[in-house]
Design an enzyme around this catalytic site. Structure first.
Site, PDB file in Angstrom:
ATOM      1  N   MET A 178       0.829  -1.185   0.000  1.00  0.00           N
ATOM      2  CA  MET A 178       0.000   0.000   0.000  1.00  0.00           C
ATOM      3  C   MET A 178       0.871   1.246   0.000  1.00  0.00           C
ATOM      4  O   MET A 178       1.976   1.233   0.517  1.00  0.00           O
ATOM      5  CB  MET A 178      -0.908   0.016   1.223  1.00  0.00           C
ATOM      6  CG  MET A 178      -0.179   0.177   2.566  1.00  0.00           C
ATOM      7  SD  MET A 178      -1.322   0.330   3.936  1.00  0.00           S
ATOM      8  CE  MET A 178      -0.199   0.884   5.219  1.00  0.00           C
ATOM      9  N   CYS A 179       0.392   2.301  -0.596  1.00  0.00           N
ATOM     10  CA  CYS A 179       0.879   3.668  -0.377  1.00  0.00           C
ATOM     11  C   CYS A 179       2.053   4.092  -1.264  1.00  0.00           C
ATOM     12  O   CYS A 179       2.903   3.290  -1.645  1.00  0.00           O
ATOM     13  CB  CYS A 179       1.257   3.906   1.067  1.00  0.00           C
ATOM     14  SG  CYS A 179      -0.025   3.454   2.233  1.00  0.00           S
ATOM     15  N   THR A 180       2.062   5.388  -1.537  1.00  0.00           N
ATOM     16  CA  THR A 180       3.135   6.056  -2.270  1.00  0.00           C
ATOM     17  C   THR A 180       3.362   7.408  -1.616  1.00  0.00           C
ATOM     18  O   THR A 180       2.403   8.103  -1.278  1.00  0.00           O
ATOM     19  CB  THR A 180       2.748   6.270  -3.745  1.00  0.00           C
ATOM     20  OG1 THR A 180       2.442   5.015  -4.356  1.00  0.00           O
ATOM     21  CG2 THR A 180       3.878   6.946  -4.510  1.00  0.00           C
TER      22      THR A 180
ATOM     23  N   ARG B 276       4.695   1.791  -9.337  1.00  0.00           N
ATOM     24  CA  ARG B 276       4.274   3.078  -8.799  1.00  0.00           C
ATOM     25  C   ARG B 276       5.482   3.941  -8.416  1.00  0.00           C
ATOM     26  O   ARG B 276       5.471   5.158  -8.611  1.00  0.00           O
ATOM     27  CB  ARG B 276       3.361   2.862  -7.584  1.00  0.00           C
ATOM     28  CG  ARG B 276       2.022   2.272  -7.955  1.00  0.00           C
ATOM     29  CD  ARG B 276       1.099   2.155  -6.755  1.00  0.00           C
ATOM     30  NE  ARG B 276       1.367   0.969  -5.956  1.00  0.00           N
ATOM     31  CZ  ARG B 276       1.871   0.952  -4.738  1.00  0.00           C
ATOM     32  NH1 ARG B 276       2.180   2.094  -4.139  1.00  0.00           N
ATOM     33  NH2 ARG B 276       2.058  -0.170  -4.079  1.00  0.00           N
TER      34      ARG B 276
END
Length: 329
Positions: free
Chosen positions: A1-3, A206
């Site tokens: 999850m997440c950037t 990503r």
């Protein structure tokens, strides 16, 4: 999850963006914490402190803070890293629960350098607790940034903190660990290699897209354009709504994103399930000692039907201090 993506040359400001990707909603609310709040380590109370700085943070389930900025322009962001290994509990080392780790940094330090010096010099240990929604142990790394443009990525891979410190560390996502992400990045066209820019949702994809587009942002005319520019990068690295795969939480949908203007003390929040963007200015929140904690209830926001929109500093309401999730005995 997440950037997370740090833009240190956003005109006259330093901005940082963050996507939160997860398999379900997490009861997200914003909290304003004043200076002088009492805290403890969330383990056994051996470490206690009073917050040195006020902060504006995003909380999950009102049990832990996962993103935010303090009043002197230090920001912190916790992201999923499945390879995290905090090691067996060593009582000769200072320790914090994973739920309060980020808040300790925002409460205590004025810069990335200060935080890194303490984390590494004290050989800080992190003790995970179980996520209240999944029941699984937390495995997180943390990104730090400040109004000077400095940056650090802190990972635990062998029980001790491994820190990548310097303004060049502008992007972080999830698995694999950060040094391997950097190796992969150098293979991408436009970033040192010849492999076409990937379009998938894997963390390395990503990472590459955020790094690529971050270096190609035009010089903004003002703060509004700067925030919009960074939001465009974060949306490019976001993940669309999808059926969650519990075996791959790092491939979950984006549920919200933030942009923090570390120079001017502005914190912007955008939900993926609401049409409105909201923001607050730290200078307009009462963060003085003795002031109450204040909460902005986003979990029950009604969206289009009279929902929150725009500058919402006035909409924070006094609340009992947040009870951070403690490590089970």
């Amino acid at each position: 999850m997440c950037t997370r993506a740090l833009w240190a040359h956003a005109g006259d400001a330093v901005l940082v963006g963050r996507n939160m990707d997860w398999m379900e909603e997490m009861g997200t609310n914003l909290w304003a914490f004043p200076r002088g709040m009492p805290r403890d380590d969330g383990i056994d109370g051996e470490i206690t402190w009073m917050s040195r700085f006020g902060s504006l943070v995003t909380a999950a389930h009102d049990l832990m803070t996962v993103d935010g900025v303090n009043e002197v322009g230090l920001a912190a962001h916790q992201l999923f890293l499945p390879e995290s290994d905090y090691g067996a509990r060593d009582r000769s080392r200072p320790a914090l629960s994973a739920a309060v780790w980020m808040q300790y940094v925002l409460d205590t330090f004025a810069s990335v350098a200060e935080a890194v010096e303490w984390i590494t010099g004290a050989r800080l240990q992190i003790v995970p607790q179980h996520d209240p929604s999944t029941g699984k142990a937390t495995t997180l790394h943390m990104a730090l940034d400040d109004r000077s443009g400095d940056s650090a990525i802190v990972e635990y891979l062998d029980g001790t903190p491994r820190v990548h410190h310097g303004p060049e560390h502008t992007v972080v996502t999830n698995s694999p660990p950060y040094d391997q992400q950097l190796e992969h990045l150098r293979t991408i066209e436009g970033l040192g290699g010849s492999t076409p820019l990937p379009g998938g949702t894997d963390p390395s994809d990503r990472f590459a897209r955020a790094a690529y587009y971050l270096t190609r942002l035009p010089h903004p005319a003002d703060t509004t354009e700067a925030v919009a520019s960074l939001l465009s990068v974060m949306r490019n690295a976001a993940q669309p709504f999808r059926v969650a795969d519990p075996a791959k939480p790092y491939a979950s949908q984006t549920i919200w994103r933030t942009v923090a203007d570390l120079t001017n003390g502005i914190y912007v929040y955008e939900s993926a399930s609401r049409p409105n963007i909201v923001w607050a200015r730290l200078a307009e929140l009462d963060l003085s000692p003795g002031a109450p904690a204040r909460k902005l209830d986003l979990a029950h926001d009604t969206g289009l039907e009279g929902g929150l929109v725009g500058d919402v500093g006035h909409a924070f309401t006094p609340a009992a201090p947040m009870r951070f999730l403690a490590v089970a005995a």
